[in-house]
Design an enzyme around this catalytic site. Structure first.
Site, PDB file in Angstrom:
ATOM      1  N   ALA A  43       0.817  -1.221   0.000  1.00  0.00           N
ATOM      2  CA  ALA A  43       0.000   0.000   0.000  1.00  0.00           C
ATOM      3  C   ALA A  43       0.849   1.269   0.000  1.00  0.00           C
ATOM      4  O   ALA A  43       0.306   2.370   0.071  1.00  0.00           O
ATOM      5  CB  ALA A  43      -0.935   0.000   1.211  1.00  0.00           C
ATOM      6  N   THR A  44       2.163   1.140  -0.086  1.00  0.00           N
ATOM      7  CA  THR A  44       3.014   2.331  -0.015  1.00  0.00           C
ATOM      8  C   THR A  44       3.123   3.060  -1.345  1.00  0.00           C
ATOM      9  O   THR A  44       3.691   4.157  -1.401  1.00  0.00           O
ATOM     10  CB  THR A  44       4.448   1.974   0.436  1.00  0.00           C
ATOM     11  OG1 THR A  44       4.982   1.026  -0.494  1.00  0.00           O
ATOM     12  CG2 THR A  44       4.475   1.396   1.839  1.00  0.00           C
ATOM     13  N   ALA A  45       2.638   2.457  -2.421  1.00  0.00           N
ATOM     14  CA  ALA A  45       2.825   3.072  -3.745  1.00  0.00           C
ATOM     15  C   ALA A  45       1.803   2.505  -4.716  1.00  0.00           C
ATOM     16  O   ALA A  45       1.126   1.512  -4.418  1.00  0.00           O
ATOM     17  CB  ALA A  45       4.248   2.784  -4.260  1.00  0.00           C
ATOM     18  N   GLU A 104       5.385   3.033  -9.796  1.00  0.00           N
ATOM     19  CA  GLU A 104       6.836   2.901  -9.579  1.00  0.00           C
ATOM     20  C   GLU A 104       7.366   1.562 -10.112  1.00  0.00           C
ATOM     21  O   GLU A 104       8.545   1.251  -9.963  1.00  0.00           O
ATOM     22  CB  GLU A 104       7.154   3.030  -8.080  1.00  0.00           C
ATOM     23  CG  GLU A 104       6.821   4.415  -7.542  1.00  0.00           C
ATOM     24  CD  GLU A 104       7.028   4.556  -6.032  1.00  0.00           C
ATOM     25  OE1 GLU A 104       7.647   3.672  -5.410  1.00  0.00           O
ATOM     26  OE2 GLU A 104       6.570   5.564  -5.473  1.00  0.00           O
ATOM     27  N   SER A 121      -1.383 -10.331 -13.782  1.00  0.00           N
ATOM     28  CA  SER A 121      -0.827  -9.469 -14.838  1.00  0.00           C
ATOM     29  C   SER A 121      -1.043 -10.127 -16.188  1.00  0.00           C
ATOM     30  O   SER A 121      -1.129 -11.363 -16.270  1.00  0.00           O
ATOM     31  CB  SER A 121       0.683  -9.288 -14.618  1.00  0.00           C
ATOM     32  OG  SER A 121       1.283  -8.683 -15.745  1.00  0.00           O
ATOM     33  N   ARG A 152       7.866   0.289   3.654  1.00  0.00           N
ATOM     34  CA  ARG A 152       8.234   1.692   3.939  1.00  0.00           C
ATOM     35  C   ARG A 152       7.215   2.313   4.897  1.00  0.00           C
ATOM     36  O   ARG A 152       6.212   2.890   4.492  1.00  0.00           O
ATOM     37  CB  ARG A 152       8.336   2.468   2.622  1.00  0.00           C
ATOM     38  CG  ARG A 152       9.587   2.079   1.832  1.00  0.00           C
ATOM     39  CD  ARG A 152       9.585   2.628   0.438  1.00  0.00           C
ATOM     40  NE  ARG A 152       8.638   1.965  -0.441  1.00  0.00           N
ATOM     41  CZ  ARG A 152       8.449   2.273  -1.729  1.00  0.00           C
ATOM     42  NH1 ARG A 152       9.166   3.245  -2.281  1.00  0.00           N
ATOM     43  NH2 ARG A 152       7.567   1.615  -2.452  1.00  0.00           N
ATOM     44  N   TYR A 208       9.393 -13.232 -13.975  1.00  0.00           N
ATOM     45  CA  TYR A 208       8.227 -12.406 -13.606  1.00  0.00           C
ATOM     46  C   TYR A 208       6.957 -13.008 -14.200  1.00  0.00           C
ATOM     47  O   TYR A 208       5.949 -13.169 -13.494  1.00  0.00           O
ATOM     48  CB  TYR A 208       8.419 -10.953 -14.074  1.00  0.00           C
ATOM     49  CG  TYR A 208       7.228 -10.082 -13.737  1.00  0.00           C
ATOM     50  CD1 TYR A 208       6.929  -9.758 -12.419  1.00  0.00           C
ATOM     51  CD2 TYR A 208       6.374  -9.617 -14.746  1.00  0.00           C
ATOM     52  CE1 TYR A 208       5.816  -8.982 -12.102  1.00  0.00           C
ATOM     53  CE2 TYR A 208       5.265  -8.832 -14.433  1.00  0.00           C
ATOM     54  CZ  TYR A 208       4.989  -8.523 -13.106  1.00  0.00           C
ATOM     55  OH  TYR A 208       3.880  -7.755 -12.793  1.00  0.00           O
TER      56      TYR A 208
HETATM   57  P1  NDP Z   1       4.800  -0.211  -7.279  1.00  0.00           P
HETATM   58  O1  NDP Z   1       6.255  -0.475  -7.382  1.00  0.00           O
HETATM   59  O2  NDP Z   1       4.310   1.176  -7.454  1.00  0.00           O
HETATM   60  O3  NDP Z   1       4.242  -0.797  -5.892  1.00  0.00           O
HETATM   61  C1  NDP Z   1       4.647  -2.047  -5.430  1.00  0.00           C
HETATM   62  C2  NDP Z   1       4.206  -2.237  -3.993  1.00  0.00           C
HETATM   63  O4  NDP Z   1       4.626  -3.563  -3.558  1.00  0.00           O
HETATM   64  C3  NDP Z   1       4.839  -1.235  -3.050  1.00  0.00           C
HETATM   65  O5  NDP Z   1       3.861  -0.779  -2.142  1.00  0.00           O
HETATM   66  C4  NDP Z   1       5.887  -2.056  -2.314  1.00  0.00           C
HETATM   67  O6  NDP Z   1       6.036  -1.596  -0.971  1.00  0.00           O
HETATM   68  C5  NDP Z   1       5.249  -3.437  -2.296  1.00  0.00           C
HETATM   69  N1  NDP Z   1       6.254  -4.475  -2.067  1.00  0.00           N
HETATM   70  C6  NDP Z   1       7.267  -4.853  -2.882  1.00  0.00           C
HETATM   71  N2  NDP Z   1       8.021  -5.787  -2.274  1.00  0.00           N
HETATM   72  C7  NDP Z   1       7.472  -5.995  -1.053  1.00  0.00           C
HETATM   73  C8  NDP Z   1       7.804  -6.820   0.047  1.00  0.00           C
HETATM   74  N3  NDP Z   1       8.868  -7.639   0.036  1.00  0.00           N
HETATM   75  N4  NDP Z   1       7.020  -6.793   1.159  1.00  0.00           N
HETATM   76  C9  NDP Z   1       5.947  -5.973   1.193  1.00  0.00           C
HETATM   77  N5  NDP Z   1       5.585  -5.157   0.192  1.00  0.00           N
HETATM   78  C10 NDP Z   1       6.347  -5.167  -0.911  1.00  0.00           C
HETATM   79  O7  NDP Z   1       4.133  -1.169  -8.387  1.00  0.00           O
HETATM   80  P2  NDP Z   1       2.605  -1.424  -8.805  1.00  0.00           P
HETATM   81  O8  NDP Z   1       1.693  -0.669  -7.955  1.00  0.00           O
HETATM   82  O9  NDP Z   1       2.530  -1.246 -10.251  1.00  0.00           O
HETATM   83  O10 NDP Z   1       2.516  -2.989  -8.516  1.00  0.00           O
HETATM   84  C11 NDP Z   1       1.538  -3.562  -7.675  1.00  0.00           C
HETATM   85  C12 NDP Z   1       1.211  -4.951  -8.197  1.00  0.00           C
HETATM   86  O11 NDP Z   1       0.633  -4.855  -9.490  1.00  0.00           O
HETATM   87  C13 NDP Z   1       2.421  -5.879  -8.335  1.00  0.00           C
HETATM   88  O12 NDP Z   1       2.042  -7.166  -7.913  1.00  0.00           O
HETATM   89  C14 NDP Z   1       2.683  -5.871  -9.835  1.00  0.00           C
HETATM   90  O13 NDP Z   1       3.316  -7.042 -10.270  1.00  0.00           O
HETATM   91  C15 NDP Z   1       1.272  -5.759 -10.358  1.00  0.00           C
HETATM   92  N6  NDP Z   1       1.136  -5.280 -11.728  1.00  0.00           N
HETATM   93  C16 NDP Z   1       1.659  -4.060 -12.098  1.00  0.00           C
HETATM   94  C17 NDP Z   1       1.508  -3.626 -13.401  1.00  0.00           C
HETATM   95  C18 NDP Z   1       2.106  -2.361 -13.886  1.00  0.00           C
HETATM   96  O14 NDP Z   1       2.222  -2.184 -15.112  1.00  0.00           O
HETATM   97  N7  NDP Z   1       2.486  -1.428 -13.019  1.00  0.00           N
HETATM   98  C19 NDP Z   1       0.737  -4.419 -14.384  1.00  0.00           C
HETATM   99  C20 NDP Z   1       0.262  -5.681 -13.881  1.00  0.00           C
HETATM  100  C21 NDP Z   1       0.435  -6.062 -12.598  1.00  0.00           C
HETATM  101  P3  NDP Z   1       7.435  -1.385  -0.200  1.00  0.00           P
HETATM  102  O15 NDP Z   1       8.493  -1.190  -1.258  1.00  0.00           O
HETATM  103  O16 NDP Z   1       7.208  -0.201   0.663  1.00  0.00           O
HETATM  104  O17 NDP Z   1       7.602  -2.639   0.566  1.00  0.00           O
HETATM  105  C1  8X3 Z   2       3.244  -5.639 -15.489  1.00  0.00           C
HETATM  106  C2  8X3 Z   2       2.857  -5.568 -16.915  1.00  0.00           C
HETATM  107  O1  8X3 Z   2       3.586  -6.206 -19.263  1.00  0.00           O
HETATM  108  O2  8X3 Z   2       5.145  -4.899 -17.898  1.00  0.00           O
HETATM  109  O3  8X3 Z   2       2.816  -6.837 -14.932  1.00  0.00           O
HETATM  110  O4  8X3 Z   2       4.778  -7.231 -17.438  1.00  0.00           O
HETATM  111  S1  8X3 Z   2       4.158  -6.016 -17.921  1.00  0.00           S
END
Ligand code: NDP
Ligand code: 8X3
Length: 259
Positions: free
Chosen positions: A15-17, A193, A144, A40, A157
């Site tokens: 939930a941090t980003a 991010e 995804s 974070r 991934y």
């Molecule tokens: P961000 O990098 O913006 O956010 C990722 C979040 O995951 C952060 O809050 C981070 O928190 C948390 N996180 C990562 N590692 C850990 C850990 N070890 N323990 C706890 N929390 C963790 O990316 P997105 O918001 O884009 O990604 C969220 C989800 O969506 C992911 O599962 C990603 O694979 C998926 N996704 C994203 C897509 C995209 O294009 N962006 C498309 C499809 C799926 P912190 O670092 O503070 O721990």
């Molecule tokens: C994130 C989307 O296409 O960059 O899951 O892998 S992609």
């Protein structure tokens, strides 16, 4: 329709980003009490303060690394005693690198598998156990399009996200005979991010991912999540794929700047 979410209790991982933060905001806006998690803590505390000020809900920040099973067990068990959970958003996740398999980094592989797959398992085991006892609950797993269509360099991934999709189906099998619902969201390109993390701060590479088209925003995914979560109790939306209009699959992306 979001009236149904009012007063529910939700746990959001990551939930941090990005997507997790946006879903937390939307859930709070719909009147849900929250436990928001991530590593974070300062970001969690700021978000909790903001949401509690703006909405009449309780928001508890919980720093928790989902890759550490002991930490998850200790922190989540304690939280669950005080917070019987109606909704779990399994969102924490990441991609690292984009190299062919034979040039891959073991450290990257382990972090992706430990976070995207094993972390989701550690959290779900505890939460689903409590949901089964209460015979109610809704779990949304973040998948995804990478879990449906492989692309060059996506290897580990893609495999973790394919595993999340299969795991969601398996969790639905395990939930037969209960009121527990499990859904997966499978987004395409969402500007968060995510790419900064994947390319370890290389801004030129991460910005290039979203050039020439309008990507999805984290809020677009949060809107979808709320729609799924607010469905009537007899409706279990199991899998939804969502992409920007400019993107039709990982290989077909219109970067002409017109969409
Ligand atoms: P961000 O990098 O913006 O956010 C990722 C979040 O995951 C952060 O809050 C981070 O928190 C948390 N996180 C990562 N590692 C850990 C850990 N070890 N323990 C706890 N929390 C963790 O990316 P997105 O918001 O884009 O990604 C969220 C989800 O969506 C992911 O599962 C990603 O694979 C998926 N996704 C994203 C897509 C995209 O294009 N962006 C498309 C499809 C799926 P912190 O670092 O503070 O721990
Ligand atoms: C994130 C989307 O296409 O960059 O899951 O892998 S992609």
């Amino acid at each position: 329709m979001y009236e149904r979410l009012k007063g529910k209790r939700a746990i959001v991982t990551g939930a941090t980003a990005g997507i997790g933060e946006a879903i937390s905001r939307r859930l709070a806006g719909a009147g849900c009490h929250l436990v928001i998690t991530g590593r974070r803590i300062e970001r969690l505390e700021a978000l909790a303060r903001e949401l509690e000020e703006q909405q009449a809900v309780a928001v508890t920040p919980l720093s928790m690394d989902v890759t550490d099973p002991q930490e998850v067990e200790a922190k989540l068990s304690t939280a669950l005693e005080r917070f019987p959970v109606d909704i779990l958003i399994n969102n924490a996740g990441l991609a690292l690198g984009l190299e062919p398999l034979d040039k891959g980094s073991l450290e990257h592989w382990e972090r992706m598998i430990d976070t995207n797959l094993k972390g989701l398992l550690y959290v779900s085991r505890l939460v689903m156990g409590q949901m089964r006892k209460r015979n109610t609950g809704h779990i949304l797993n973040m998948g995804s399009i990478a879990g449906e269509t492989a692309y060059p360099g996506g290897n580990v991934y893609c495999a973790t996200k394919a595993a999340v999709h299969m795991l969601s189906d398996a969790m639905n099998c395990d939930a037969l005979g209960t009121r527990i619902r499990i859904g997966t969201l499978a987004p395409g390109a969402v500007e968060t991010e995510f790419s900064d993390v994947r390319f370890e701060g290389d801004r030129d590479r991460s910005q290039a991912v979203y050039e020439g088209y309008t990507p999805l925003s984290a809020e677009d995914i949060a809107d979808l999540a709320l729609y799924v979560l607010a469905a009537p109790e007899h409706v279990n939306i199991q899998h939804v794929r969502i992409m920007p209009t400019a993107q039709r699959n990982p290989f077909q992306l219109d970067r002409s700047g017109t969409i």
